[in-house]
Scaffold this active site. Sequence first.
Site, mmCIF file in Angstrom:
data_model
loop_
_atom_site.group_PDB
_atom_site.id
_atom_site.type_symbol
_atom_site.label_atom_id
_atom_site.label_comp_id
_atom_site.label_asym_id
_atom_site.label_seq_id
_atom_site.Cartn_x
_atom_site.Cartn_y
_atom_site.Cartn_z
ATOM 1 C CG PHE A 123 -93.238 -65.982 -103.542
ATOM 2 C CD1 PHE A 123 -94.552 -65.265 -103.491
ATOM 3 C CD2 PHE A 123 -92.604 -65.872 -104.740
ATOM 4 C CE1 PHE A 123 -95.184 -64.651 -104.665
ATOM 5 C CE2 PHE A 123 -92.990 -65.211 -105.683
ATOM 6 C CZ PHE A 123 -94.157 -64.465 -105.734
ATOM 7 C CD GLU A 127 -93.710 -74.634 -112.519
ATOM 8 O OE1 GLU A 127 -93.511 -75.213 -113.740
ATOM 9 O OE2 GLU A 127 -94.724 -74.588 -111.865
ATOM 10 C CB SER A 132 -86.650 -64.432 -117.035
ATOM 11 O OG SER A 132 -85.710 -64.221 -116.205
ATOM 12 C CB THR A 158 -85.922 -67.636 -100.540
ATOM 13 O OG1 THR A 158 -85.269 -67.233 -101.675
ATOM 14 C CG2 THR A 158 -85.134 -66.942 -99.259
ATOM 15 N NE ARG A 243 -89.436 -57.885 -109.576
ATOM 16 C CZ ARG A 243 -90.365 -58.213 -110.682
ATOM 17 N NH1 ARG A 243 -90.998 -57.281 -111.036
ATOM 18 N NH2 ARG A 243 -90.175 -59.328 -111.147
ATOM 19 C CD GLN A 279 -56.212 -36.838 -106.279
ATOM 20 O OE1 GLN A 279 -55.663 -37.156 -107.200
ATOM 21 N NE2 GLN A 279 -56.786 -35.729 -105.860
ATOM 22 C CD GLU A 363 -87.759 -60.887 -103.948
ATOM 23 O OE1 GLU A 363 -88.838 -60.001 -104.241
ATOM 24 O OE2 GLU A 363 -87.570 -61.433 -102.859
HETATM 25 N N1 CAA Z 1 -98.614 -56.497 -110.691
HETATM 26 C C1 CAA Z 1 -99.803 -57.264 -111.077
HETATM 27 N N2 CAA Z 1 -100.203 -57.614 -112.386
HETATM 28 C C2 CAA Z 1 -99.261 -57.394 -113.409
HETATM 29 C C3 CAA Z 1 -98.140 -56.604 -112.893
HETATM 30 C C4 CAA Z 1 -97.807 -56.363 -111.907
HETATM 31 N N3 CAA Z 1 -96.838 -55.499 -111.389
HETATM 32 N N4 CAA Z 1 -97.434 -56.726 -114.173
HETATM 33 C C5 CAA Z 1 -98.174 -57.279 -115.153
HETATM 34 N N5 CAA Z 1 -99.086 -57.777 -114.483
HETATM 35 C C6 CAA Z 1 -100.284 -58.574 -115.217
HETATM 36 C C7 CAA Z 1 -100.445 -57.834 -116.481
HETATM 37 O O1 CAA Z 1 -101.494 -56.970 -116.497
HETATM 38 C C8 CAA Z 1 -100.915 -59.126 -117.284
HETATM 39 O O2 CAA Z 1 -102.279 -59.521 -116.909
HETATM 40 P P1 CAA Z 1 -103.294 -59.067 -118.158
HETATM 41 O O3 CAA Z 1 -103.275 -60.112 -119.202
HETATM 42 O O4 CAA Z 1 -104.781 -59.591 -117.472
HETATM 43 O O5 CAA Z 1 -103.602 -57.779 -118.370
HETATM 44 C C9 CAA Z 1 -100.321 -60.310 -116.923
HETATM 45 O O6 CAA Z 1 -99.505 -59.895 -115.599
HETATM 46 C C10 CAA Z 1 -98.947 -60.549 -117.612
HETATM 47 O O7 CAA Z 1 -98.142 -59.678 -117.797
HETATM 48 P P2 CAA Z 1 -97.419 -59.541 -119.289
HETATM 49 O O8 CAA Z 1 -98.192 -59.435 -120.303
HETATM 50 O O9 CAA Z 1 -96.454 -58.258 -119.083
HETATM 51 O O10 CAA Z 1 -96.422 -60.884 -118.943
HETATM 52 P P3 CAA Z 1 -95.091 -61.238 -119.520
HETATM 53 O O11 CAA Z 1 -94.700 -62.814 -119.388
HETATM 54 O O12 CAA Z 1 -94.678 -60.667 -120.858
HETATM 55 O O13 CAA Z 1 -94.135 -60.470 -118.639
HETATM 56 C C11 CAA Z 1 -92.819 -60.400 -116.524
HETATM 57 C C12 CAA Z 1 -94.082 -60.697 -117.384
HETATM 58 C C13 CAA Z 1 -92.355 -58.964 -116.233
HETATM 59 C C14 CAA Z 1 -91.482 -60.850 -117.509
HETATM 60 C C15 CAA Z 1 -92.912 -61.388 -115.518
HETATM 61 O O14 CAA Z 1 -92.961 -62.664 -115.666
HETATM 62 C C16 CAA Z 1 -91.589 -61.289 -114.615
HETATM 63 O O15 CAA Z 1 -91.639 -60.191 -113.441
HETATM 64 N N6 CAA Z 1 -90.639 -62.277 -114.477
HETATM 65 C C17 CAA Z 1 -89.686 -62.466 -113.405
HETATM 66 C C18 CAA Z 1 -90.251 -63.329 -112.535
HETATM 67 C C19 CAA Z 1 -89.615 -63.414 -111.285
HETATM 68 O O16 CAA Z 1 -89.280 -62.063 -110.592
HETATM 69 N N7 CAA Z 1 -89.216 -64.349 -110.779
HETATM 70 C C20 CAA Z 1 -88.727 -64.136 -109.106
HETATM 71 C C21 CAA Z 1 -89.458 -65.403 -108.404
HETATM 72 S S1 CAA Z 1 -89.178 -65.384 -106.737
HETATM 73 C C22 CAA Z 1 -87.363 -65.646 -106.032
HETATM 74 O O17 CAA Z 1 -86.736 -64.955 -106.848
HETATM 75 C C23 CAA Z 1 -87.118 -66.639 -105.119
HETATM 76 C C24 CAA Z 1 -87.257 -66.299 -104.011
HETATM 77 O O18 CAA Z 1 -87.758 -66.665 -103.246
HETATM 78 C C25 CAA Z 1 -86.564 -64.923 -103.537
#
Ligand code: CAA
Length: 385
Positions: A123, A127, A132, A158, A243, A279, A363
């Site tokens: 996945f 970038e 975040s 990953t 998550r 303890q 994540e």
């Molecule tokens: N499911 C589907 N859509 C969702 C959602 C969800 N759980 N949560 C939000 N959305 C949608 C919202 O509805 C919104 O869409 P609309 O405008 O059409 O309504 C859109 O997504 C944007 O939402 P926000 O305005 O809340 O966006 P934001 O930028 O303010 O915040 C965030 C979003 C929660 C910070 C998000 O960017 C986030 O979770 N960031 C962390 C990213 C992350 O987890 N990265 C990990 C990458 S993978 C990894 O770790 C490596 C690996 O290989 C394991």
Amino acid sequence: MDLELTDEQRMIQDVARDFAEKELRPIAGIIDREARFPRETVRRMGELGLMGICVPEAWGGSGGDAVGYTVAVEEVSRGCASHGVIMSVNNSLYCAPVWERGTDEQKRRFLAPFASGAKLGCFSLTEPEAGSDATNQHTRAEREGEIYVLNGRKIFVTNGREAHAALVFAQTDPDGAHHGISAFLVEKGTPGFTVVKTEEKLGIRASDTAEFLFENCRVPVADRLGDEGEGFKIALGSLDGGRIGIAAQAVGIAVAAYDASLAYARERKSFGVPIGEHQMVQWMLADMATAIEAARLLTRRAAFLEDRGLPFGPEASMAKLFASEMAMRVTTDAIQVHGGYGFITEYPVERHFRDAKITQLYEGTSQIQKLVIARHLLGGQAQAA
Ligand code: CAA
């Protein structure tokens, strides 16, 4: 919520526990030191039905449920945290979105061999300037007739080096902000798609964390997952499920550290008695066991909601937040129980401590989980605690 596992969930638990005990625990320390991707045991996870647990059997999976998935990730991670994340990413971040959003042709090519474990998926969202702040995607996908041309750089993927295909997110409409992000299934070997780097890491060292470069990489329109502009929703929806997997991984890491501490408390003597009779050590063990139970319950609760088709995003964030913070605390205390021996590599707890750290980061960091939870609460949709 039913606290008893079903027969099917218990069966998957037995399979995963037996595999972890016999095949993972003996090699976990070695592959960690060598930072070696364990191809053979990853292949075994496929044979045991652990790589596509929630995917229907018709598409190469095991036809299980999300609770069974958390049980399996916990057991595998108890044996080896690197295997835990390899498995979790393939299940939650790759197979789940392809199963949910793929066409039949995409499922044939990009799901069945991956859910069966014959191939590995990854996945690719993060970038250099989109961690975040995942909306800040710079990778571009420009449409030219029946193909998209991808250009950009992706990091912290990953399974990235070993994977046979990647779910890649890219901006198809830069003016559309997150509504301009689309998702693509890109096969390894596609010209213009290169793995430029593999990271050296503090923990989960046997898993592979890669950097991708896309240079005029041509991807057929038929390999776009979902509609144009739906990529960000696909990414966040997948991360909700992911998550839960990472929460289960954190529980498994903590259980491994607790197991080692309990055994050590029984055998190590100080002041003429086993240290478990003191303890202060008893309190640490009691706190560890209680915190592990609490994290496991939160994790299974989020999975239970997912299985019933109910909203589960905030609950997944709660589970990951609590479980990852718990794993860091439990593995820290496990070193404390071991005293100086906990600090040397001869004992496994220093590895558990190093492995636990990433669960607070990937994540979505703990801070991002709090943001997701708080937004849910302030939006007035919080369920009664
Ligand atoms: N499911 C589907 N859509 C969702 C959602 C969800 N759980 N949560 C939000 N959305 C949608 C919202 O509805 C919104 O869409 P609309 O405008 O059409 O309504 C859109 O997504 C944007 O939402 P926000 O305005 O809340 O966006 P934001 O930028 O303010 O915040 C965030 C979003 C929660 C910070 C998000 O960017 C986030 O979770 N960031 C962390 C990213 C992350 O987890 N990265 C990990 C990458 S993978 C990894 O770790 C490596 C690996 O290989 C394991």
